[in-house]
Scaffold this motif. Structure first.
Motif, PDB file in Angstrom:
ATOM      1  N   UNK A 110       0.787  -1.210  -0.062  1.00  0.00           N
ATOM      2  CA  UNK A 110       0.166   0.058  -0.008  1.00  0.00           C
ATOM      3  C   UNK A 110       0.898   1.190  -0.046  1.00  0.00           C
ATOM      4  N   UNK A 111       1.947   1.246   0.737  1.00  0.00           N
ATOM      5  CA  UNK A 111       2.836   2.371   0.955  1.00  0.00           C
ATOM      6  C   UNK A 111       3.601   2.635  -0.462  1.00  0.00           C
ATOM      7  N   UNK A 112       4.111   1.212  -1.002  1.00  0.00           N
ATOM      8  CA  UNK A 112       4.663   1.601  -2.356  1.00  0.00           C
ATOM      9  C   UNK A 112       3.737   2.137  -3.271  1.00  0.00           C
ATOM     10  N   UNK A 113       2.522   1.704  -3.387  1.00  0.00           N
ATOM     11  CA  UNK A 113       1.507   2.313  -4.224  1.00  0.00           C
ATOM     12  C   UNK A 113       0.881   3.522  -4.019  1.00  0.00           C
ATOM     13  N   UNK A 114       1.381   4.285  -3.096  1.00  0.00           N
ATOM     14  CA  UNK A 114       0.430   5.526  -2.223  1.00  0.00           C
ATOM     15  C   UNK A 114      -0.950   5.262  -2.188  1.00  0.00           C
ATOM     16  N   UNK A 115      -1.417   4.226  -1.536  1.00  0.00           N
ATOM     17  CA  UNK A 115      -2.443   3.837  -1.233  1.00  0.00           C
ATOM     18  C   UNK A 115      -2.762   4.258   0.146  1.00  0.00           C
ATOM     19  N   UNK A 116      -3.793   5.031   0.608  1.00  0.00           N
ATOM     20  CA  UNK A 116      -4.075   5.606   1.877  1.00  0.00           C
ATOM     21  C   UNK A 116      -4.718   4.427   2.835  1.00  0.00           C
ATOM     22  N   UNK A 117      -4.471   3.854   3.820  1.00  0.00           N
ATOM     23  CA  UNK A 117      -5.006   2.913   4.567  1.00  0.00           C
ATOM     24  C   UNK A 117      -5.908   3.591   5.518  1.00  0.00           C
ATOM     25  N   UNK A 118      -6.974   3.132   6.085  1.00  0.00           N
ATOM     26  CA  UNK A 118      -8.022   3.643   7.351  1.00  0.00           C
ATOM     27  C   UNK A 118      -8.291   2.260   8.039  1.00  0.00           C
ATOM     28  N   UNK A 119      -7.863   2.368   9.128  1.00  0.00           N
ATOM     29  CA  UNK A 119      -8.184   1.314   9.951  1.00  0.00           C
ATOM     30  C   UNK A 119      -9.726   1.463  10.847  1.00  0.00           C
ATOM     31  N   UNK A 120     -10.402   0.754  10.511  1.00  0.00           N
ATOM     32  CA  UNK A 120     -11.827   0.941  11.116  1.00  0.00           C
ATOM     33  C   UNK A 120     -12.918   0.352  10.514  1.00  0.00           C
ATOM     34  N   UNK A 121     -14.242   0.634  11.032  1.00  0.00           N
ATOM     35  CA  UNK A 121     -15.328  -0.102  10.296  1.00  0.00           C
ATOM     36  C   UNK A 121     -15.918   1.083   9.258  1.00  0.00           C
ATOM     37  N   UNK A 122     -16.141   0.586   8.131  1.00  0.00           N
ATOM     38  CA  UNK A 122     -16.780   1.306   7.058  1.00  0.00           C
ATOM     39  C   UNK A 122     -18.149   1.009   6.952  1.00  0.00           C
ATOM     40  N   UNK A 123     -18.942   2.388   6.537  1.00  0.00           N
ATOM     41  CA  UNK A 123     -20.360   2.095   6.247  1.00  0.00           C
ATOM     42  C   UNK A 123     -20.653   2.815   5.129  1.00  0.00           C
ATOM     43  N   UNK A 124     -21.011   2.328   3.876  1.00  0.00           N
ATOM     44  CA  UNK A 124     -21.414   3.251   2.722  1.00  0.00           C
ATOM     45  C   UNK A 124     -22.709   4.063   3.120  1.00  0.00           C
ATOM     46  N   UNK A 125     -22.608   5.364   2.843  1.00  0.00           N
ATOM     47  CA  UNK A 125     -23.654   6.144   2.935  1.00  0.00           C
ATOM     48  C   UNK A 125     -24.042   6.610   1.349  1.00  0.00           C
ATOM     49  N   UNK A 126     -25.235   7.133   1.425  1.00  0.00           N
ATOM     50  CA  UNK A 126     -25.797   7.682   0.050  1.00  0.00           C
ATOM     51  C   UNK A 126     -24.745   8.597  -0.460  1.00  0.00           C
ATOM     52  N   UNK A 127     -24.737   8.670  -2.024  1.00  0.00           N
ATOM     53  CA  UNK A 127     -23.894   9.669  -2.586  1.00  0.00           C
ATOM     54  C   UNK A 127     -22.541   9.187  -2.595  1.00  0.00           C
ATOM     55  N   UNK A 128     -21.880   7.854  -2.534  1.00  0.00           N
ATOM     56  CA  UNK A 128     -20.562   7.361  -2.569  1.00  0.00           C
ATOM     57  C   UNK A 128     -20.013   7.885  -1.378  1.00  0.00           C
TER      58      UNK A 128
END
Ligand code: FAD
Ligand code: NAD
Length: 478
Positions: A110-128
């Motif tokens: 992830x670091x090498x590809x410049x992807x930002x990691x977030x650690x926690x629970x995700x929930x999709x809301x309306x509007x992406x």
């Protein structure tokens, strides 16, 4: 806090991390969120596969195979030893080290590809919009031009055998025993039951597998399943078919706790008392709490995210891949969907060929296949021909002391196109890819038969099986 990304990926398992890395390679700004924690309580990327699935189970399968071979194979090679012992804590420690290496490897990628990691629970809301409740505290909102849901799956719990993390466990518990259980029962003779049942059997546990269905491994070729049942029985795995568990009860205290299992089979009600019970009756999409009201994304009756053949949910810019959508729950199926979706987002022609996904069961002997079984072709009314070849006639397999099993090639009766390749035996988890490649390139049995295979190798079984389709195998009577 809120931030915009080209792609927000929910889940860093095989499907999610492939999607994230491919999207980043294609020049997109990517975030990837994962809620999982490792054994040390710290965030661990890589999903079920790297933390508590494919990778740790194969580590234990390999350790236990070494131990089993000492007692069952070494003698034939003239190797003797005194006092073979297994230190379960060292074995599990080795497995943990491998898991740490590979989960840490994803963080580095992830670091090498410049992807930002977030650690926690995700929930999709309306509007992406994706709301993340972070482990470190505080919520963040990420807006993705595209959102890829790769939430994976969790073990199915049976109402009459609730996981307690100690005596009634799922794969997570069965990868972390601190000693070999004297008596282990498994509910479900599927892939997990057979693989983890084999691990603990090889180390000395008495293993009983209770399977509700009357047939063993119905998804595999029937001849393969028949031989597998025979080989597993020889190893002492007790597989009870048509056994329906109705009740379990944990009795006793402390180290003396036992699980009393009540099940019925054709002869009526029976009980079985064991030290540990592994429940391995399949997995379900991990979609609980994933979708807020009004996202427009729909779930199927089984809780999977509804998608079309391109993994699109029907909501603009929202995709879903891996175990949380239809199709086989396999890491490599997730890999391919992840790459395909990233490429589709980039305007490239991404696609997954479900007809050539290989299946492997890492037991001893290994079982592997690609394409249709004879049972399926019969049911579909397709005319076919077969050729098979036993490992007992393959010099390399015999030299290794591993003669059990065979390879079967199934080809269309008229066109000779390969419709399936089924194998049981040593090393077939690797050999099956000859079938995958041949099928991807629309190869025929004759193509495989005319390709030079090195001697002496295990792959000669494929060569001879392909030749046997036209009754011209050299090393057996046709
Ligand atoms: P997962 O690997 O389940 O990853 C999903 C990730 O998303 C998880 O890390 C989870 O924490 C995270 N997540 C979920 N919801 C949220 C959320 N709302 N917010 C933030 N994060 C979230 N397959 C094979 O092909 N070969 C094998 O040998 C093999 N062996 C296996 C052995 C065992 C014991 C098990 C249990 C499975 C095995 N599998 C194997 C299956 C394989 O592990 C899965 O098919 C694969 O992991 C699915 O990948 P995925 O990315 O879809 O989901
Ligand atoms: P599975 O679907 O392979 O097997 C579950 C088994 O449990 C089936 O045989 C089913 O008939 C049986 N069953 C269901 N309910 C039952 C009940 N109440 N009583 C008795 N038997 C019951 O599922 P799994 O073994 O849990 O594995 C889950 C997933 O993980 C699979 O989809 C598999 O693809 C994946 N996996 C893959 C590998 C691999 O590729 N080598 C290894 C492990 C897991």
């Amino acid at each position: 806090m809120s931030e915009n990304f080209d792609v927000v990926v929910i889940g860093a398992g095989p499907a999610g991390y492939h999607a994230a890395i491919r999207a980043a390679q294609l020049g997109m700004k990517v975030a990837c969120i994962d809620a999982a924690l490792g054994k040390d309580g710290k965030p661990a990327l890589g999903g079920t596969c790297l933390r508590v699935g494919c990778v740790p189970s194969k580590a234990l399968l390999d350790s236990s195979r070494q131990y089993w071979n000492m007692g069952h194979l070494f003698g034939e090679h003239g190797i003797s030893f005194k006092d073979a012992k297994i230190d379960v804590c060292s074995m599990v420690g080795r497995k943990d080290k491998i898991v740490k290496q590979f989960t840490g490897g994803i963080a580095m990628l992830f670091k090498a590809n410049k992807i930002t990691p977030y650690y926690g629970f995700a929930q999709l809301q309306p509007g992406n919009v994706v709301k993340v409740s972070q482990h470190e505290g505080g919520d963040v909102e990420l807006t993705g031009t595209n959102v890829i849901i790769a939430a994976g799956s969790d073990s199915i719990e049976l109402p009459f055998a609730k996981f307690d993390g100690e005596n009634i466990i799922d794969n997570i518990g069965a990868l972390d025993f601190t000693e070999v259980p004297k008596r282990l029962a498994v509910i479900g003779a599927g892939v997990i039951g057979l693989e983890l049942g084999s691990v603990w059997k090889r180390l000395g546990a008495e293993v009983t597998i209770l399977e509700a269905l009357p047939d063993f491994l119905p998804a595999a070729d029937a001849e393969v399943a028949k031989l597998a049942a025979r080989e597993f029985k020889k190893q002492g795995l007790d597989i009870l078919l048509g056994a329906k568990v109705g009740k379990t009860e944990v009795v006793g205290k402390g180290k003396k706790k036992e699980v009393v299992i009540t099940y019925t089979d054709k002869d009526g009600e029976k009980t079985l008392t064991v030290d540990k019970l592994l429940v391995a009756v399949g997995r379900r999409a991990a979609t609980r709490g994933l979708l807020a009201e009004g996202t427009g994304v729909t779930l199927t009756e089984r809780g999977q995210v509804e998608v079309d053949e391109h993994c699109h949910t029907g909501v603009d810019g929202v995709w879903a891949i891996g175990d949380c959508v239809r199709g086989p729950m396999l890491a490599h199926k997730g890999f391919e969907e992840g790459i395909a979706v990233a490429e589709l987002i980039a305007g490239l022609p991404g696609h997954v060929n479900f007809d050539t996904i290989p299946y492997v069961i890492y037991t001893e002997p290994e079982i592997a296949w690609v394409g249709k079984t004879e049972q399926q072709l019969k049911a579909e009314g397709v005319a076919y021909k077969t050729g098979s070849f036993p490992f007992a006639a393959i010099a390399r397999a015999v030299a290794m002391g591993e003669p059990a099993g065979f390879v079967k090639v199934i080809a269309d009766a008229e066109t000779d196109l390969i419709l399936g390749l089924h194998a049981i035996g040593v090393g077939v988890s690797e050999l099956v890819h000859e079938g995958v490649i041949a099928m991807e390139f629309k190869g025929s049995a004759d193509d495989l038969a005319r390709i030079c295979h090195a001697h002496p190798t295990l792959s000669e079984a494929i060569h001879d099986a392909a030749m046997a389709v036209d009754k011209r195998s050299i090393h057996k009577a046709n």
